[in-house]
Design a protein around this motif. Structure first.
Motif, PDB file in Angstrom:
ATOM      1  N   GLN A   1       0.833  -1.189   0.000  1.00 42.61           N
ATOM      2  CA  GLN A   1       0.000   0.000   0.000  1.00 42.61           C
ATOM      3  C   GLN A   1       0.877   1.250   0.000  1.00 42.61           C
ATOM      4  O   GLN A   1       2.009   1.243   0.481  1.00 42.61           O
ATOM      5  N   LEU A   2       0.309   2.322  -0.557  1.00 37.37           N
ATOM      6  CA  LEU A   2       0.977   3.604  -0.486  1.00 37.37           C
ATOM      7  C   LEU A   2       1.056   4.046   0.968  1.00 37.37           C
ATOM      8  O   LEU A   2       0.119   3.845   1.740  1.00 37.37           O
ATOM      9  N   VAL A   3       2.185   4.617   1.363  1.00 45.97           N
ATOM     10  CA  VAL A   3       2.359   5.157   2.715  1.00 45.97           C
ATOM     11  C   VAL A   3       2.489   6.671   2.606  1.00 45.97           C
ATOM     12  O   VAL A   3       3.303   7.164   1.834  1.00 45.97           O
ATOM     13  N   ILE A   4       1.674   7.379   3.371  1.00 40.50           N
ATOM     14  CA  ILE A   4       1.649   8.840   3.299  1.00 40.50           C
ATOM     15  C   ILE A   4       2.080   9.431   4.632  1.00 40.50           C
ATOM     16  O   ILE A   4       1.645   8.983   5.686  1.00 40.50           O
ATOM     17  N   CYS A   5       2.937  10.431   4.577  1.00 44.84           N
ATOM     18  CA  CYS A   5       3.268  11.234   5.749  1.00 44.84           C
ATOM     19  C   CYS A   5       3.170  12.704   5.372  1.00 44.84           C
ATOM     20  O   CYS A   5       3.649  13.109   4.307  1.00 44.84           O
ATOM     21  N   ASN A   6       2.547  13.478   6.227  1.00 46.47           N
ATOM     22  CA  ASN A   6       2.454  14.920   6.032  1.00 46.47           C
ATOM     23  C   ASN A   6       3.482  15.597   6.918  1.00 46.47           C
ATOM     24  O   ASN A   6       3.534  15.349   8.128  1.00 46.47           O
ATOM     25  N   PHE A   7       4.295  16.461   6.314  1.00 47.65           N
ATOM     26  CA  PHE A   7       5.262  17.250   7.060  1.00 47.65           C
ATOM     27  C   PHE A   7       4.931  18.727   6.872  1.00 47.65           C
ATOM     28  O   PHE A   7       4.756  19.180   5.747  1.00 47.65           O
ATOM     29  N   LYS A   8       4.851  19.453   7.944  1.00 48.95           N
ATOM     30  CA  LYS A   8       4.534  20.876   7.856  1.00 48.95           C
ATOM     31  C   LYS A   8       5.842  21.652   7.703  1.00 48.95           C
ATOM     32  O   LYS A   8       6.466  22.075   8.672  1.00 48.95           O
ATOM     33  N   LEU A   9       6.257  21.807   6.467  1.00 49.48           N
ATOM     34  CA  LEU A   9       7.479  22.526   6.134  1.00 49.48           C
ATOM     35  C   LEU A   9       7.178  23.497   4.994  1.00 49.48           C
ATOM     36  O   LEU A   9       6.165  23.363   4.314  1.00 49.48           O
ATOM     37  N   ARG A  10       8.072  24.409   4.759  1.00 49.53           N
ATOM     38  CA  ARG A  10       7.917  25.348   3.653  1.00 49.53           C
ATOM     39  C   ARG A  10       9.115  25.231   2.726  1.00 49.53           C
ATOM     40  O   ARG A  10      10.258  25.359   3.164  1.00 49.53           O
ATOM     41  N   PHE A  11       8.841  24.980   1.452  1.00 43.08           N
ATOM     42  CA  PHE A  11       9.921  24.944   0.463  1.00 43.08           C
ATOM     43  C   PHE A  11      10.356  26.364   0.120  1.00 43.08           C
ATOM     44  O   PHE A  11       9.567  27.298   0.110  1.00 43.08           O
ATOM     45  N   LYS A  12      11.625  26.495  -0.195  1.00 40.79           N
ATOM     46  CA  LYS A  12      12.188  27.775  -0.598  1.00 40.79           C
ATOM     47  C   LYS A  12      12.827  27.612  -1.965  1.00 40.79           C
ATOM     48  O   LYS A  12      13.746  26.812  -2.139  1.00 40.79           O
TER      49      LYS A  12
END
Length: 265
Positions: free
Chosen positions: A233-244
């Motif tokens: 199965q696909l594994v999802i993780c959300n990270f609260k970061l901001r790309f620059k």
């Protein structure tokens, strides 16, 4: 993409987005038929590490346009390891996509894999946010009391020898397994692999982050509704970061000073 399956998806917020999360990348294991090391498909950039002559193993990272702009560089270590580095507003982010040897492989192959992974981590700057993700083919169990800095309260199944090796590796490198940290409403969001007969289910695919940044993890779970044509199965993780986005270099305009010799000039 025969025998290939998506492993984990990391999310972040783009520097120009005030709210919400945007999917920016997918890690893939067992990309045996992708021979190019770097190609673009439908606007997505694919970074691959695979074997030239044998249709086995292989790992890849798939980046959307936002991730492409933040990409600082990548390194294909082996057909089982690829790393990429990105710029965020809180510093650099290094992602290592892995595909561990199978249970039937010799112990020397497993040791070589972990030695290469350790070297890759050692080569990563200490200040980087570090994510290690992919198919580890290991069962880490649910013994939170013993491994409280590595696994969360919501592990799955019973630990095996390969799982103990992974847990010791995580402890030595100060890594926490993100998709054991969150309680799930449905059991199908817990396990990541199912046997062909549907009777056996295990959690053997993980997303790991260095402990300093585990508070940035918003969610970690399996995604059963995603059809990836695999027993994983696909594994999802959300990270609260901001790309620059990398700043563009200013090009200095050059003047033809020889024209100063001309009286009209």
């Amino acid at each position: 993409m025969e025998c290939a399956y998506s492993k984990s998806r990391w999310k972040t917020r783009h520097s120009n987005e005030p709210i919400g999360k945007i999917r920016v990348g997918i890690g893939v294991s067992e990309t045996s038929h992708w021979k190019e090391s770097d190609f673009t498909e439908r606007g997505y950039k694919v970074l691959c590490a695979s074997e030239e002559d044998v249709h086995r193993r292989g790992v890849a990272l798939i980046l959307n346009k936002q991730a492409q702009k933040a990409l600082l560089g990548y390194n294909t270590i082996s057909p089982r390891l690829i790393s990429a580095r990105f710029q965020t507003q809180v510093g650099a982010l290094t992602i290592i996509q892995v595909y561990a040897p199978n249970m039937a492989d010799r112990e020397e192959m497993i040791d070589t894999f972990y030695d290469q992974l350790q070297q890759t981590i050692d080569d990563t700057p200490n200040k980087d946010i570090l994510i290690v993700q992919g198919d580890l083919i290991a069962k880490v169990g649910r013994d939170w009391d013993t491994w409280k800095n590595v696994i969360g309260h919501h592990g799955y199944g019973e630990m095996n020898n390969r799982g103990e090796k992974l847990l010791n590796f995580c402890m030595a490198n100060n890594l926490a397994i993100a998709n054991t940290m969150f309680k799930q409403k449905n059991a199908s969001r817990e396990w990541t692999w199912e046997s062909p007969d549907g009777r056996t289910k295990n959690k053997i695919d993980f997303v790991m982050v260095n402990n300093k940044w585990k508070s940035s993890v918003q969610c970690g779970r399996s995604f059963p509704s995603a059809d990836v044509a695999s027993d994983h199965q696909l594994v999802i993780c959300n990270f609260k970061l901001r790309f620059k986005t990398k700043p563009k270099q200013n090009v200095m305009k050059r003047y033809d000073v020889s024209k100063l010799k001309d009286e009209n000039t």
